[in-house]
Design a protein around this motif. Sequence first.
Motif, PDB file in Angstrom:
ATOM      1  N   VAL A  13       0.781  -1.191   0.039  1.00  0.00           N
ATOM      2  CA  VAL A  13       0.021   0.114  -0.052  1.00  0.00           C
ATOM      3  C   VAL A  13       0.945   1.091   0.021  1.00  0.00           C
ATOM      4  CG1 VAL A  13      -1.695   1.222   1.185  1.00  0.00           C
ATOM      5  CG2 VAL A  13      -1.779  -1.435   1.113  1.00  0.00           C
ATOM      6  N   VAL A  14       0.773   1.993  -1.041  1.00  0.00           N
ATOM      7  CA  VAL A  14       1.554   3.346  -1.349  1.00  0.00           C
ATOM      8  C   VAL A  14       0.890   4.413  -1.053  1.00  0.00           C
ATOM      9  CG1 VAL A  14       3.332   4.491  -2.912  1.00  0.00           C
ATOM     10  CG2 VAL A  14       3.075   1.895  -2.967  1.00  0.00           C
ATOM     11  N   PRO A  15       1.103   5.228  -0.140  1.00  0.00           N
ATOM     12  CA  PRO A  15       0.218   6.628  -0.103  1.00  0.00           C
ATOM     13  C   PRO A  15       0.329   7.383  -1.246  1.00  0.00           C
ATOM     14  CG  PRO A  15       2.073   6.565   1.639  1.00  0.00           C
ATOM     15  CD  PRO A  15       2.319   5.182   0.691  1.00  0.00           C
ATOM     16  N   GLY A  16      -1.159   7.814  -1.550  1.00  0.00           N
ATOM     17  CA  GLY A  16      -1.194   8.461  -2.878  1.00  0.00           C
ATOM     18  C   GLY A  16      -1.438   7.646  -4.047  1.00  0.00           C
ATOM     19  N   VAL A  17      -1.091   6.542  -4.087  1.00  0.00           N
ATOM     20  CA  VAL A  17      -1.094   5.427  -5.144  1.00  0.00           C
ATOM     21  C   VAL A  17      -2.124   4.456  -4.967  1.00  0.00           C
ATOM     22  CG1 VAL A  17       0.100   3.992  -6.634  1.00  0.00           C
ATOM     23  CG2 VAL A  17       1.175   6.142  -6.168  1.00  0.00           C
ATOM     24  N   GLY A  18      -1.967   3.698  -3.787  1.00  0.00           N
ATOM     25  CA  GLY A  18      -2.989   2.742  -3.273  1.00  0.00           C
ATOM     26  C   GLY A  18      -2.288   1.664  -3.248  1.00  0.00           C
ATOM     27  N   ILE A  19      -3.207   0.336  -3.586  1.00  0.00           N
ATOM     28  CA  ILE A  19      -2.644  -0.965  -3.644  1.00  0.00           C
ATOM     29  C   ILE A  19      -1.704  -1.128  -4.819  1.00  0.00           C
ATOM     30  CG2 ILE A  19      -3.223  -3.382  -3.576  1.00  0.00           C
ATOM     31  CD1 ILE A  19      -5.715  -2.411  -2.059  1.00  0.00           C
TER      32      ILE A  19
END
Length: 384
Positions: free
Chosen positions: A218-224
């Motif tokens: 899970v990447v902030p600003g990107v999602g899964i």
Amino acid sequence: MTSPDTPSFTRVSLSYPEPHMQSVGVVCVRARNEKVASTGSPYLVLTLGHRDGSATVKVWSNDMPAWQEVREGDALWVRLLGKAGSNGFAPEWTVQEFSKLSSEHPIRDDLLPACPIPFEELRARYDALRDLLSNPAQVLLDVVMDYVGAENYWRAPAAERMHHAVAPYGLVWHSVEVAEVAVATARAIPTYAPQLSVDALVLGALLHDLGKIREYEVVPGVGIRRSVLAEARYHTTLGIEMVATATAIHAARLEAAGVPAWLIQHVYAVIESHHAQKEWGSPSSPASREAWLLHLADQTSAKLSALSATLERATPMDAEAWYRPAEPRARPLQRFDLLQAAATTPASALAVGGRESSQPMLEGDSAPDEVAYDDRITIIINPE
């Protein structure tokens, strides 16, 4: 580009568009990919999204300079315009206007849909399934969870976008569903129930997607999104490796608890074969009753989740919802809204307590309560 004087937190509507439909609000750039058309002209493919879903838009060469500073994870205010799809594809959004927002805008933390099952309920259902296991099988489950970190298992999503794509709890939600479907199916077919091992069935279901802990991040600003490791490995082989490492580290603990070798090997087989085909990511096909039943239960949970998510994103007035499976072309999914009053059985009713036997059987388990359905059906279909 213009933008509102005070950027709000109003999320842009990503419902499937109609031609000339407008939508204004905030999104995040989940993905940014540069492409080259057959004519040789460069263009961008952007995935814009938030917790209610995502949409793919194209930026052609003439407009690309305005997007040079836009990167994955950026928060944007956008004005979208719907247009008809080409070559039979679904209608699509185009970006009329946009502007970058602050990197601290809360839309960056609003990407992932929330799990619809409250934690307390999900935990109770997981515990009820664990109680179906024999004591040795419970120890095997605990050993694996100790190795991978139970908190990692509970935080992980089950997919990037297709099914149970939520974090936290996405992986547990899907795994619990698969176990419940498998157990309910076995109980519904008494001819085969005595031949099935509860230990292999429930353990296999709860651990079949274990590798997704490492396959997704899970990447902030990107999602899964898929992890770097997943570019070379798939969750089937990752899951086997994780269980094998856990059992090797805790071999003495497993031996003391009387965990049979056949059960560990059966869990490997279920994880390896739950997609059934090499083309779908499984090194082997199901080679036991339990493995085959779990493949079917996995398909049931995943497909119903994907279809339900598609229909829930559509508004009640939409004539059709567009479903994008693995096939290259999108296709319309007709809406059949069933008005039902279902008499459901609490998940806790599955629990019968831990058993001492290492090969517990389903024989004698009672059948689930009957489900009553309302016979009224509302059908909204494409008028064509």
